[in-house]
Design a protein around this motif. Structure first.
Motif, short mmCIF file in Angstrom:
data_model
loop_
_atom_site.label_atom_id
_atom_site.label_comp_id
_atom_site.label_asym_id
_atom_site.label_seq_id
_atom_site.Cartn_x
_atom_site.Cartn_y
_atom_site.Cartn_z
N ASN A 123 -16.24 4.43 7.26
CA ASN A 123 -15.09 3.72 7.81
C ASN A 123 -14.70 4.36 9.13
O ASN A 123 -15.08 5.49 9.43
N ALA A 144 -5.79 -6.93 2.71
CA ALA A 144 -6.69 -5.92 3.27
C ALA A 144 -5.86 -4.91 4.03
O ALA A 144 -4.74 -5.19 4.45
N SER A 148 0.82 -1.14 0.00
CA SER A 148 0.00 0.00 0.00
C SER A 148 0.85 1.20 0.00
O SER A 148 1.93 1.22 0.45
N PHE A 197 -10.33 -2.90 4.97
CA PHE A 197 -10.82 -2.82 3.60
C PHE A 197 -10.24 -4.01 2.83
O PHE A 197 -9.03 -4.21 2.83
N THR A 198 -11.08 -4.75 2.14
CA THR A 198 -10.59 -5.84 1.32
C THR A 198 -10.10 -5.28 -0.01
O THR A 198 -10.78 -4.51 -0.68
N VAL A 199 -8.88 -5.65 -0.39
CA VAL A 199 -8.27 -5.16 -1.63
C VAL A 199 -8.79 -5.97 -2.82
O VAL A 199 -8.90 -7.20 -2.75
N ASP A 200 -9.10 -5.29 -3.90
CA ASP A 200 -9.54 -5.93 -5.13
C ASP A 200 -8.31 -6.47 -5.88
O ASP A 200 -7.52 -5.72 -6.42
N ARG A 236 -18.51 7.81 3.73
CA ARG A 236 -17.53 6.80 3.32
C ARG A 236 -17.54 5.58 4.24
O ARG A 236 -16.95 4.55 3.94
N ASP A 255 -4.83 2.32 1.80
CA ASP A 255 -4.81 0.86 1.78
C ASP A 255 -5.89 0.24 0.90
O ASP A 255 -6.04 -0.97 0.88
N GLN A 256 -6.66 1.07 0.19
CA GLN A 256 -7.80 0.52 -0.54
C GLN A 256 -7.51 0.31 -2.03
O GLN A 256 -8.36 -0.19 -2.75
N PRO A 279 -8.23 4.20 5.09
CA PRO A 279 -9.07 4.40 3.90
C PRO A 279 -8.41 5.21 2.80
O PRO A 279 -8.82 5.14 1.65
#
Length: 540
Positions: A226, A370, A2, A506-509, A224, A377-378, A374
């Motif tokens: 979070n 993750a 990140s 946050f789960t990373v795509d 948002r 790390d997203q 916000p």
């Protein structure tokens, strides 16, 4: 992988592009500070839920010297009451709202021990004692936060009992509940919208009119959903209506001294930026963000970064500090590093190898599963590259990540951090020049599984001249997949060390990550104490 530290800043370029200077929010309103003793404990319901003060943790000497605590004994505490709908569920992975607000109360203490927040649920009718506890709290509250209150009996009770609270803010609640800032009610334009910010109309009070920038900032942050932005909402209100919040000091502009500094020292860089379409878009985008909204700021920077933007910020911020800002690495929470790996005491060499991770067996050290912050790390498709440099004792970190720009393009970004060992094995200092601004960070290896199937790294950082400080954590694995269920207990324990709840992540795509720009500089080396070349892992 990140961008945890990427320096977020507001360039306050409204001086050049727009006559609206983004710091019109008053730093202090003439409020009476209630000195009545605040209830130190609350019983169990409207139903009071007492906040738990974090234990005092000894900092490593190397960190403590840089971030010594300044006690503000002369200032009264900021007293906050939060009333939450009983049984209400938040959008944060289904966590109960009362749990989210209790966690917010703990995180506020990391900013200032003088911030005291008590959390209640609205089923107070069950007990006279519990009702009296809440009434005591309301009698000396500076701020009342109302969250997810829709029961009409509760609405009427709150309307009657909260009249003397100078600041009332309603989130996700009945439109019959009225917001108040600085002692003045702010009328709703419509009774259909529940969210604070969207319910604000034009008040007759000039004080309320002057607060519309604050309203916009808080509304966007709340939407948002979070934990960082929930805390940010509370801090912005404290800063505007009770007393200045140190980590939000760049909300308060330096006026024409900023403009004079920029023109005197950075004329060519300003002109080059304004003539460059990409750089100009970045400044226009930043000008629409609140100065302390890190999510908004970094989206602008990552979307429109360019050599001219880097030269602009290097001159205006890093070399000349025209905004006259100064941020320090947060001292709380202090997160202890893991003490042993595979039964052996953790050494600095082993700790570096844990960072190097799968590199050599794979083309990357770790992939981010993750993250908690916000702003940083997203991003999709985050790859981490840790390696030893050609020079003796040098160690480097290069995150490679994908950005979906504000114009809809998908681009890859890569940064390069210098890494130095901390005094305690498993702690490190990172530094990076990112888009013209230096960020410094303190990293901790919180835990790494014996089979290298996952790891958790925590960081605290600051971009000093941008006036930004931040914390966060990244959960990593070799393939970007979540750790197996059997690791759940150990992972939750590691997150607890960081003061992080699993619902904050946050789960990373990691779905569309073709052709990342990986690779290492010539002459780099990898592990020195741990060999993972033949290491195997299972994700189930």
């Amino acid at each position: 992988m990140s961008l945890e530290t990427a320096p977020l800043f507001h360039l306050k370029t409204g001086l050049l592009l727009n006559p609206r200077f983004p710091a019109s929010i008053p730093s202090r309103s003439p409020l009476h500070y209630h000195r009545t003793s605040f209830p130190s404990q609350a019983s169990q319901s409207f139903r009071a839920k007492t906040t738990i003060k974090p234990k005092k943790t000894e900092l490593p000497a190397v960190l403590e010297s840089e971030t010594a605590v300044t006690e503000k004994q002369s200032e009264p505490p900021v007293r906050i009451v939060s009333i939450v709908g009983a049984g209400s569920i938040s959008p944060l992975k289904g966590a109960p709202w009362d749990e989210v607000m209790l966690h917010t109360a703990k995180r506020l203490k990391w900013v200032d021990e003088g911030y005291e927040m008590l959390v209640f649920t609205d089923d107070l009718y069950q007990s006279k004692d519990q009702t009296e506890t809440l009434l005591k709290a309301l009698s000396c509250a500076d701020i009342l936060l109302i969250v997810a209150i829709t029961d009409q009996e509760s609405v009427k009770w709150i309307q009657t009992k909260s009249k003397n609270v100078p600041n009332i803010v309603c989130f996700d609640s009945s439109p019959n509940l009225v917001n108040k800032l600085g002692g003045s009610y702010v009328q709703n334009e419509t009774s259909e919208i529940f969210l604070f910010g969207k319910t604000f109309g034009i008040s007759q009070s000039k004080k309320t009119g002057d607060s519309m920038d604050l309203v916009h900032t808080v509304s966007e942050a709340w939407d948002r959903h979070n934990s960082d932005d929930i805390r940010f909402c509370v801090l912005v209100i404290i800063n505007a209506y009770i007393r200045p919040v140190s980590i939000l000091k760049n909300l308060r502009s330096k006026g024409f001294s900023t403009l004079n500094c920029m023109v005197k020292n950075c004329g060519p860089q300003i002109l080059n930026c304004l003539l460059d379409p990409n750089c100009r878009k970045a400044l226009q985008c930043l000008n629409k963000c609140s100065p302390v909204d890190q999510v908004c700021n970094y989206r602008c920077i990552a979307s429109y970064e360019s050599p001219n933007l880097e030269a602009f910020s290097l001159c205006v911020l890093q070399k000349n500090n025209c905004l006259e800002l100064d941020a320090k690495i947060p001292e709380k929470p202090y997160v202890p590093p893991m003490a042993k790996f595979r039964g052996e005491d953790l050494s600095s060499e082993i700790a570096e190898d844990l960072f190097v991770g799968w590199l050599g067996s794979l083309d990357w050290s770790w992939r981010v599963v993750a993250g908690q912050n916000p702003a940083y790390d997203q991003f999709p498709c985050q790859y981490q590259l840790f390696y030893r440099g050609k020079a003796k004792g040098s160690f480097w970190y290069e995150p490679v990540f994908q950005v979906k720009t504000l114009e809809g393009k998908v681009v890859w970004r890569r940064r390069k951090y210098r890494v130095k060992r901390g005094k305690i094995p498993g702690t490190f200092y990172f530094s990076v020049l990112d888009n013209g601004v230096v960020s410094n960070e303190f990293w901790t290896i919180v835990d790494v599984a014996d089979d290298f199937s996952w790891g958790l790294f925590h960081y605290s950082g600051a971009a000093r001249v941008a006036g930004q400080s931040y914390t966060g954590a990244v959960l990593v694995s070799p393939d970007g997949a979540y750790p197996a269920e059997k690791e759940s207990k150990r992972l939750v324990s590691a997150l607890e060390k960081c003061g992080i709840k699993e619902w904050e992540l946050f789960t990373v795509d990691n779905c569309s990550c073709q052709d990342p720009p990986l690779g290492l500089p010539e002459g780099s080396s990898l592990h020195s104490a741990i060999d993972v070349k033949d290491q195997k892992w299972t994700s189930t």
